[in-house]
Design an enzyme around this catalytic site. Structure first.
Site, PDB file in Angstrom:
ATOM      1  CB  CYS A 116      59.788  45.168  83.403  1.00  0.00           C
ATOM      2  SG  CYS A 116      60.814  46.455  82.702  1.00  0.00           S
ATOM      3  CG  HIS A 169      63.364  43.190  86.130  1.00  0.00           C
ATOM      4  ND1 HIS A 169      62.788  42.492  85.090  1.00  0.00           N
ATOM      5  CD2 HIS A 169      63.559  44.445  85.664  1.00  0.00           C
ATOM      6  CE1 HIS A 169      62.645  43.288  84.041  1.00  0.00           C
ATOM      7  NE2 HIS A 169      63.106  44.485  84.363  1.00  0.00           N
ATOM      8  CD  GLU A 171      62.699  39.099  86.294  1.00  0.00           C
ATOM      9  OE1 GLU A 171      61.910  39.502  87.174  1.00  0.00           O
ATOM     10  OE2 GLU A 171      62.942  39.738  85.245  1.00  0.00           O
TER      11      GLU A 171
END
Lengths: 229, 673
Positions: free
Chosen positions: A87, A202, A204
């Site tokens: 990002c 993302h 994560e």
């Protein structure tokens, strides 16, 4: 023990989430949060996490890309260590010229936080080695400036630098499932070398079944595995 | 702005001399309704505020409770809510953004990490372009600020009603997480300690914001009042959030600079502790030249915090601020004089009894008129068309257009995401459920009942995700209390809330009051809008979702606790243990609730015609084995899970909608924007 540096700029806000994802891997790896005024020395890999570095008051990632610590990031990239920008981190790597192309405003001109389906395009990088080519995974985006502009798209595609592409559930790319208007529906690309990559989604945020799935976990598993080699 | 003649006389008598201009400005701001609750204090006294798990009750920047009242008590939640109504009308983007910033700093003042935001936003008639303009600006402001600082916006409410045409409401709630050892309060600890100002520099923005918030909006409000709206800098706020994690280990007390700026924060700290304070205005780091002492005192420049620091810790705090590129100045000290003093250029410019300044404002004794009961029959026909109309009403339609613009997943705790009854965060092995909102048309119809129901509705939203409520904060938005009809609405609504909170056995630990929400231009006052934000705890963050995805044929059971909301606790337990899917019934009634449950699978149900759109709260529809739902609530099988689509049998009619038709109707708000 593999040490993964998680580089924190002023305004980074996914740094702790990435560190948590790495800590929870079933691997002999530890995250190390590194403030941009400190050094990445001793890190076997580095993640530039998401956020709004310096408020993104100029262009997303533009100010952070000028920080002195970016010289260390370049050195790690040249030394073949895994370097991943997620990002805002992806925007910084592009602004710094570590990865080709650029990011601009979403077609909607709005911030978009939503799930996307990604097709894995190439598995010869640390970040994708744990996936199979053509596999479709679900990983969310959260950005306002995530429209990837490739420059020379043909060259990028023919050199195998595409890593993830926005697709539908069945793995088909189309304008309709391109959330931000990225060239070639590209969600993730690598640099000239396979150990450097930039992605807007993302991973994560998809490392825990309680939070919507674990499709992002293998990005970090592959990265840690490669860093240990 | 000047003090009223009565207040002026009182101040003069207390001081034994007339206040100077700087002192008068302090009284104008600190004795405003916004800071001193002069009209609302008698009503607020009715609210239950106590509980064994309440660590910091109302009165500080934010309230603090134990995360899990049955746990070890070491992990705490800080809760606060704030309105930014007037600024959001004048400048929707900055008004809403700074609303987020302000409440987040209230959480930082407790030493806590902000982990979630909820926004309740109320606008005029959706058909009016102005309402949609304000809506878009407010969502933009919340999105830009909240996303930048990395605090997920996980819930809230978006509501349209013509009563908000000239005065939208923006209520922002924040939740923080803190270990008991790191908890801070605003109580000063010891004379001789220093006062340290950290964060952004001080400028002329937001002068007199507190008193501005306590007036009606005039026709010229948009242009004339712009200087009273502050401008936010989320980047600095994010640095403050990061720095707080380190600073909290080195300071004695904290308060953010909000209403009435430095004077508000420092005098309230001085008054709260019974000590005194001396502030040196020359030492404040400024962004503009030639600021007057009273401007430095009252500036509402954003992103600033005031700390009490022991002299031997000042350098440690300075080093942390240097690491994070934050401004730092040593601006004064704690004294034992009981006086609030400010000096500038060697001269004393303010010298007041601290407690009198912070707490001396007399309470207004206002006339109260009993509200007339009104009825608002459902506007929808019992027909396919009526149902489609209900689903596409902007108040019932999908709010995905809103929450997609908010980063609701950052910090990786959000298990149940926006769009469901409440958000559920995974924290410390349990689920923290959050709900917020107010169906103000029901409050307008009957303020006491509506106030009561607002509490019940939020508890029911938590119960639908298997969570029992542990605390409320409220944000009371009303018109001009000097009007007896408005004051009557206010008192009744708060009494209703107090009774409901008592009945469910959950304290109201904090809140905010916003009065004078009226518009000259539209000659109207807003609906009485007592927003409630509720926090609850579930045994597990993996709560049953709103949409059905379970086996075809699974019974749908309506659990009704509307007669006795205290049994919502049992509803929560049974939902957590046995529900395959679960959805609260609210605006749009069972009709809309059942349609919203359709997704991967469909729903077939039988409903009485007069109950189809009934929006009375305290009811939950679950999918599951009816034998497991046998608590103190009423339990009725109303239908079953089907392969796909919606089928409602109403008296002799059958209303059928395909999944595509439901989705198309629910996309109405997105389509219009």
């Amino acid at each position: 023990m593999t040490t993964v540096g998680v580089l924190q700029f002023g305004g980074s806000n996914c740094d702790r989430d990435v560190a948590k994802a790495i800590r929870n891997l079933d691997a002999d790896a530890e995250p190390r949060l590194v403030w941009y005024k400190d050094s990445l020395e001793g890190c076997d890999a580095v993640v530039l996490p998401g956020g709004f570095s310096y408020g993104d008051y100029l262009r997303a990632g533009a100010i952070a890309s000028q920080a002195p610590v970016m010289d260390e990031v370049r050195e790690m990239a040249d030394a073949g260590k895994p370097v991943l920008g997620i990002c805002n981190g992806a925007q910084i790597l592009c602004e710094a010229g570590v990865v080709g192309g650029a990011y601009t405003d979403n077609r909607s001109a709005k911030f978009q936080c939503e799930p996307t389906h990604l097709r894995v395009e190439s598995t010869d990088t640390p970040f994708t080695r744990r996936y199979t080519e053509g596999e479709v995974v679900e990983v969310p985006i959260a950005h306002a400036e995530g429209r990837y502009v490739a420059g020379d798209l043909d060259a990028l595609e023919s050199s195998g630098r595409a890593l993830f592409r926005y697709v539908d559930e069945d793995g088909e790319p189309s304008e309709e499932v391109n959330p931000n208007g990225s060239d070639g529906n590209l969600a993730g690309v690598r640099g000239d070398r396979a150990n450097v990559a930039a992605m807007m989604p993302h991973p994560e945020r998809r490392c825990d079944p309680l939070l919507g799935g674990e499709d992002g976990r293998r990005v970090f598993e592959g990265m840690v595995e490669a860093a240990a080699e | 702005m000047e003090l009223s003649p009565d207040d002026y006389a009182l101040v003069e008598e207390e001081l034994g001399r007339p206040p100077n201009a700087a002192e008068e400005a302090l009284f104008v701001n600190l004795w405003s309704e916004h800071c001193a609750y002069r009209s609302s204090r008698p009503a607020l006294a009715d609210l239950p505020t106590e509980g064994e798990h309440v660590v910091v009750p109302p009165g500080d920047d934010a309230a603090v409770i134990e995360l899990d009242p049955t746990g070890d008590g070491d992990t705490l939640l800080a809760l606060g809510i704030e309105s930014h109504n007037h600024p959001s009308y004048v400048d929707p983007y900055d008004g809403a953004a700074t609303g987020v910033g302000g409440i987040v700093r209230d959480i930082l003042s407790m030493g806590a990490d902000p982990i979630a935001l909820q926004d309740c936003i109320y606008f005029g008639d959706f058909e009016r372009e102005k309402a949609r303009y304000l809506f878009e600006g407010v969502v933009d402001g919340i999105s830009d600020y909240g996303n930048s600082i990395g605090v997920p916006t996980v819930g809230g409410q978006t509501y349209f009603d013509e009563s908000y045409d000239g005065n939208p409401l923006v209520n922002v709630m924040c939740v923080g997480l803190v270990d008991r050892d790191s908890l801070l309060t605003a109580d000063l600890k010891e004379p001789g300690n220093e006062l340290v100002l950290v964060g952004a520099s001080t400028g002329r923005d937001g002068m007199g914001g507190a008193s501005f918030a306590s007036e009606d909006l005039g026709e010229e409000a948009e242009s004339e009042d712009r200087p009273a709206v502050q401008v936010g800098d989320p980047y600095t706020e994010k640095l403050l959030i990061d720095a707080t994690r380190e600073i909290r280990e080195h300071v004695e007390a904290a308060r953010d600079l909000g209403a009435a700026g430095l004077s508000g924060a420092s005098s309230e700290m001085a008054a709260k502790s019974g000590y005194g304070a001396h502030v040196r205005l020359d030492d404040v780091h400024l962004r503009e030249e030639d600021m007057q002492p009273w401007e430095i005192l009252l500036s509402e420049s954003q992103e600033r915090m005031l700390y009490e620091v022991r002299p031997d810790e000042v350098d440690a705090v300075r080093e942390i601020t240097e690491k994070y590129d934050l401004g730092f100045s040593r601006v004064g000290e704690v004294t034992d004089s009981g006086r609030y003093k400010a000096s500038y250029d060697g001269e004393t410019v303010v010298d007041l009894p601290a407690e009198f300044l912070a707490d001396g404002a007399p309470v207004h004794d206002l006339d109260r008129e009993e509200p007339q009961e009104k009825t608002h029959p459902s506007p929808y026909d019992v027909s396919r068309e009526g149902l489609l109309e209900a689903l596409s009403d902007p108040n019932d339609a999908s709010k995905e257009w809103v929450y997609r613009q908010y980063d609701h997943e950052v910090q990786t705790r959000t298990a149940v995401k926006p769009g469901d009854d409440s958000a559920v965060l995974a924290v410390d092995g349990v689920g923290v459920a959050l709900s917020a909102g107010c169906d103000s048309r029901r409050v307008e119809a009957h303020p006491y009942r509506g106030g009561y129901e607002t509490v019940v509705e939020n508890v029911s939203n938590l119960a639908a995700k298997g969570a029992r409520a542990t605390a409320f904060v409220n944000c009371l938005n009303f018109g001009n209390p000097e009007r007896p009809d408005i004051y009557g609405e206010f008192r009744d609504a708060v009494e209703g809330m107090a009774d409901a909170a008592g009945d469910v056995g959950v304290p109201v630990v904090g809140g905010n009051v916003s009065l004078y929400n009226e518009s000259e231009e539209f000659g109207s006052a807003v609906n009485p809008t007592p927003t409630v934000a509720a926090v609850g705890v579930a045994p597990d963050a993996d709560a049953p979702r709103m949409e059905v995805s379970c086996d075809v044929g699974t019974p749908l059971v309506l659990l009704d606790a509307s007669d006795d909301p205290s049994v919502l606790e049992e509803v929560a337990e049974d939902v957590a243990s046995h529900a395959e899917a679960s959805h609260d019934v609210s605006t749009g009634g069972l009709a809309v609730a059942l349609a919203e449950m359709c997704g991967e699978r469909g729903v077939r149900a039988t409903v009485d015609g007069d109950e189809l759109y009934d929006s009375s709260p305290g009811r939950v529809v679950v999918a599951g084995d009816p034998d497991e739902f046998d608590g103190g609530y009423e339990s009725t099988v109303v239908g079953e899970v089907t392969e796909r689509d919606l089928e409602i049998h109403v008296d002799a009619d059958t209303l059928e909608l395909s999944q595509e038709e439901i989705e198309e109707a629910r996309a109405a708000l997105e389509d219009a924007m």
